[in-house]
Design an enzyme around this catalytic site. Structure first.
Site, PDB file in Angstrom:
ATOM      1  N   ARG A   3       0.849  -1.192   0.000  1.00  0.00           N
ATOM      2  CA  ARG A   3       0.000   0.000   0.000  1.00  0.00           C
ATOM      3  C   ARG A   3       0.878   1.232   0.000  1.00  0.00           C
ATOM      4  O   ARG A   3       1.778   1.354   0.817  1.00  0.00           O
ATOM      5  CB  ARG A   3      -0.867  -0.027   1.259  1.00  0.00           C
ATOM      6  N   SER A  72     -12.776  -4.276   0.020  1.00  0.00           N
ATOM      7  CA  SER A  72     -13.141  -3.797   1.358  1.00  0.00           C
ATOM      8  C   SER A  72     -14.656  -3.660   1.439  1.00  0.00           C
ATOM      9  O   SER A  72     -15.276  -3.061   0.560  1.00  0.00           O
ATOM     10  CB  SER A  72     -12.497  -2.437   1.648  1.00  0.00           C
ATOM     11  N   LYS A 101      -6.463   5.220   7.900  1.00  0.00           N
ATOM     12  CA  LYS A 101      -7.481   5.624   6.939  1.00  0.00           C
ATOM     13  C   LYS A 101      -8.374   6.671   7.582  1.00  0.00           C
ATOM     14  O   LYS A 101      -8.981   6.431   8.620  1.00  0.00           O
ATOM     15  CB  LYS A 101      -8.294   4.411   6.506  1.00  0.00           C
TER      16      LYS A 101
END
Length: 179
Positions: A3, A72, A101
């Site tokens: 990521r 997700s 996040k």
């Protein structure tokens, strides 16, 4: 999963290529978070997308049948759509508050349980999971809850290898007690 939210595409691609080589030499699959273009360019094993990213059916069309696709999900409806769209697994959360996040509502155990019970796919719990709570997540005993994803629990620490071994030990104890 690799990521990278802030790197330029070229920089991200070069780092992803290096990660693919390391992972392949160790027999570990590598998924790229959000970026189908980078996953294709570095021949990663798959991609994980969120609800605001490219839909899983489109990702499948681009990547083909041999790649892994994760989505997700926060609701049973999203889990059902991921299955219909050809995903291989879902990531459900945030189970706990997380700093990785922004504006990520916390589902807690009940939200995780609801999505797991509705999902036809394997589920990985995500969001705020660490050595202090990973065991309790897996102790929920949900049949399709196959694991946890961690970021801050490892990479916000000075001793990444030691933290990784500790977390693995916690999860392995739980796996042995379930068999």
């Amino acid at each position: 999963m690799f990521r990278e939210k802030d790197a330029e595409t070229r920089e991200f691609l070069e780092a992803a290529k290096a990660c693919v080589e390391i992972c392949k030499s160790s027999g570990v699959p590598l998924l790229i978070n959000d970026r189908v273009d980078v996953a294709l360019a570095c021949d990663a094993d798959g991609v994980h997308v969120g609800q605001s990213d490219m839909p899983a059916w489109e990702v499948r069309r681009l990547l083909g049948p041999g790649k892994i696709i994760g989505v997700s999900c926060k609701t049973p409806a999203q889990a059902e759509q991921a299955w219909k769209d050809g995903a291989d697994y879902i990531g459900c959360g945030g189970v706990f508050p997380t700093t990785t996040k922004a504006n990520n509502p916390t589902l807690g155990f009940e939200g995780l349980r609801t999505v797991c019970l509705a999902s036809k796919l394997p589920v990985v719990a995500i969001g705020g999971i660490n050595a202090g709570n990973a065991g309790s997540v897996m102790e929920l005993g949900l049949p399709n809850l196959k694991g946890v994803a961690v970021v801050s629990a490892l990479f916000d620490r000075e001793r990444v290898a030691a933290e990784t071994r500790n977390l693995r030990s916690i999860l392995m104890k739980n796996a042995y007690s379930r068999s």
